[in-house]
Design a protein around this motif. Structure first.
Motif, PDB file in Angstrom:
ATOM      1  N   SER A 227       0.848  -1.189   0.000  1.00  0.00           N
ATOM      2  CA  SER A 227       0.000   0.000   0.000  1.00  0.00           C
ATOM      3  C   SER A 227       0.885   1.241   0.000  1.00  0.00           C
TER       4      SER A 227
ATOM      5  N   THR B 259       6.084  -1.022   1.855  1.00  0.00           N
ATOM      6  CA  THR B 259       6.714  -2.349   1.753  1.00  0.00           C
ATOM      7  C   THR B 259       7.381  -2.514   0.393  1.00  0.00           C
TER       8      THR B 259
ATOM      9  N   SER C 156       4.551  -9.087   5.520  1.00  0.00           N
ATOM     10  CA  SER C 156       4.758  -9.537   6.897  1.00  0.00           C
ATOM     11  C   SER C 156       4.117 -10.894   7.158  1.00  0.00           C
TER      12      SER C 156
ATOM     13  N   ARG D 225      10.060 -11.522   7.503  1.00  0.00           N
ATOM     14  CA  ARG D 225       9.762 -10.086   7.373  1.00  0.00           C
ATOM     15  C   ARG D 225       9.119  -9.556   8.655  1.00  0.00           C
TER      16      ARG D 225
END
Ligand SMILES: Cc1ncc(COP(=O)(O)O)c(C=O)c1O
Ligand SMILES: N[C@@H](CCOP(=O)(O)O)C(=O)O
Length: 432
Positions: free
Chosen positions: A136, A139, A215, A220
Motif C-alpha cells: 500500500s 513495503t 509480513s 519479514r
C-alpha cells in the motif's frame, strides 16, 4: 524454533522452510511454537547491549540452527546499520523514529533481514525464487531496495494504481532488472488477495518457486520486534518510573503484532494502541465483536489503507484466541483524515515537529488515550518527505528533498498494468 500453520496446525516447519515458503497451506500464517521468556536479570543484560548484539540475541531463538551464528550476526548487523532515535516531541510525548533507513520507512528492517536470509538459503538452490509482494506504499520500496540484485531472486510487486504517493511509487517502479512492478486497478486488499491466492495455485507453484515478502513471511515480520527493544533501551535511559504506552500506526498489523510479541517475551509496556485511519475493521471488531471488512477507503495515511489486516490472526494467537485478554493489553481506534490534518498542523505549530500522516494518526490516538501528564511513545513509521503533496498543502511550507529523493525524482516509472483479477495475474506469472 519450529513454526506451525495457524490454519492447519499439523503443518510444522523450521525457520528456513517458513522463510522460503512464506505462507502455509490453506492461506495459513506460520506462528512460533514457543515464545522466548526473559527474566528481569535477562532484561537488565539486554538493556546494556549495543543494538547489533541486542538484535542478534532477540533473533537467534527464532532462527535456531537454520543459519550459523556468524552469518546471522552479519545479517542482523547489516539489518540495523542506521539510527533508531527516540525523540521528544514535547514534554511527555515521544516518537521512535524508524525512518532513517534507505527507503525512509520502518519496512527497511524486515526487508533487509529477509532478503539476506533468503540470499543465504538460496546459495544451495539451483532454482530462482520469485518473491511476491503486495504494497500500500512502503513495503514495495523497501523490498525492492532490500532485494536489488540478490542472485537467484526475482521480485514482483503489486501496488494499487493512483493510491500511493509519488515518492513511494518511484521507489518501487525504478529499480534493478530483477524487480518488476504491477500497477493494479484496485486497492491494497485486492493486491494482497491476489498474492495469497497465488500461493494456493498448483499451476503457478509448479512453474515458479514462490515466497512472500509481506509480513505474512516470518522473516519479514519477526525482526520488527527489534524496534520495541530499541525503544525499551532508550526509554530506560530516561529513568521514567512507569513502562510506556506505545501507540502504533497500523494497517496490516504486522508491526504492532511484533511489539506485542516482544512484550509477551518480557519487554515492559503499559498498554498498546493500534491507531488506524478510516479503515477501521479492527476498532469496530473490538467494539462490537463482529468482524466485517468494509471496502478499503483512500486516506492521507495511504500505507495504512488496509481493511483485512493479515496479522490480526497472529495477534489473536498470541492471546490464545481470547479477545477479552487482548483487550486488556491493546486498544484500537480509528482517526479521520480531518483530525490527522489538525494534528499535523498543531504539532508543527506548537512543537516544531513535522509528523508524517501515519505518525499523526498515532499521535492523535495517543493524545486521546493519555491523560495530560501521562507519558507515551508513538512509532514514526515513515519520513514526512515521502508525502510532500499532503504536508506542503497543509502547512504552506516546502519540504527539503534529501539527496536520495532528488536522485529518485529524476527517474521515470516502469510498471505494467494489471486488472484486479486472479486469472490475469496467473497468466502473467505463468509467462515468466
Ligand atoms: C508508514 C507506515 N505506517 C504504518 C503502516 C502500517 O504498518 P502495519 O502494516 O505493520 O500495521 C505502514 C504499512 O505497513 C506504513 O508504511
Ligand atoms: N502498509 C504496508 C502494507 C503491507 O504490509 P506488510 O507489513 O504486510 O508488508 C505497505 O506499506 O505496503
Amino acid at each position: 524454533m519450529k513454526y506451525y500453520n495457524i490454519n492447519k496446525p499439523e503443518e510444522i516447519v523450521d525457520f528456513k522452510t517458513a522463510c522460503i515458503k512464506g505462507q502455509g497451506a490453506e492461506k495459513g500464517l506460520f506462528f512460533p511454537e514457543s515464545i522466548p521468556a526473559y527474566s528481569s536479570q535477562d532484561l537488565e543484560e539486554l538493556l546494556a547491549l549495543p543494538k547489533e548484539e541486542l538484535a542478534f540475541k532477540i533473533m537467534k531463538p527464532y532462527v535456531g540452527s537454520s543459519i550459523p551464528d556468524e552469518v546471522l550476526r552479519q545479517i542482523v548487523s547489516e539489518t540495523v546499520n542506521f539510527d533508531f532515535p527516540l525523540e521528544a516531541i514535547n514534554t511527555n510525548r515521544y516518537i521512535l523514529e524508524l525512518f532513517h533507513g534507505p527507503t525512509l520507512a520502518f519496512k527497511d528492517v524486515g526487508a533487509r533481514f529477509m532478503s539476506r536470509c533468503l540470499g543465504y538459503f538460496n546459495k544451495e538452490n539451483t532454482r530462482d525464487t520469485t518473491v511476491l509482494v503486495a504494497t500500500s506504499g512502503d513495503t514495495g520500496g523497501a523490498v525492492a531496495n532490500g532485494f536489488e540484485n540478490v542472485t537467484g531472486v526475482k521480485v514482483v510487486i503489486l501496488y494499487p494504481s493512483g493510491k500511493v504517493s509519488n515518492v513511494q511509487e518511484l521507489q518501487l517502479t525504478t529499480c534493478a532488472s530483477n524487480i518488476t512492478a504491477l500497477e493494479v486497478n484496485g486497492d491494497f486488499d485486492d493486491c494482497q488477495a491476489l498474492v495469497k491466492q497465488a500461493f494456493g495455485d498448483k499451476d503457478i507453484n509448479g512453474h515458479l518457486q514462490l515466497t512472500s515478502a509481506n509480513s505474512i513471511n516470518v522473516a519479514r515480520w519477526l525482526p520488527q520486534q527489534l524496534y520495541y527493544w530499541f525503544a525499551y533501551q532508550a526509554w530506560s535511559r530516561l529513568n521514567k518510573s512507569e513502562a510506556p504506552v506505545i501507540c502504533v500506526p497500523s494497517g496490516n498489523f504486522g508491526n504492532i503484532c511484533a511489539g506485542i510479541l516482544a512484550h509477551i517475551s518480557g519487554m515492559p509496556v503499559k498498554h498498546f494502541i493500534a491507531a488506524c485511519n478510516s479503515n477501521d475493521t479492527i476498532p469496530r471488531f473490538l467494539e462490537s465483536g463482529s468482524y466485517i471488512a468494509n471496502k478499503t477507503v483512500a486516506t492521507i495515511s495511504n500505507a495504512m489503507d488496509v481493511s483485512a489486516p493479515s496479522n490480526f490472526v497472529r495477534i489473536l494467537e498470541l492471546y490464545h484466541q481470547k479477545v477479552m485478554h487482548l483487550k486488556d493489553m491493546m486498544t484500537s481506534v480509528s482517526v479521520s483524515d480531518d483530525r490527522t490534518k489538525t494534528t499535523i498542523k498543531q504539532v508543527y505549530e506548537n512543537d516544531r515537529y513535522l509528523l508524517d500522516p501515519h505518525a499523526a494518526v498515532a499521535y492523535t490516538a495517543l493524545n486521546d488515550y493519555l491523560k495530560a501528564d501521562d507519558w507515551g511513545i508513538i512509532l514514526g513509521t515513515a519520513h514526512p518527505v515521502k508525502f510532500p503533496e499532503t504536508i506542503e498543502a497543509l502547512l504552506g511550507i516546502e519540504i527539503e528533498w534529501s539527496e536520495n529523493i532528488k536522485v529518485l525524482r529524476e527517474r521515470s516509472k516502469q510498471s505494467t498494468f494489471l486488472a484486479p483479477d486472479f486469472e490475469a495475474f496467473k497468466s502473467y506469472l505463468l509467462k515468466r
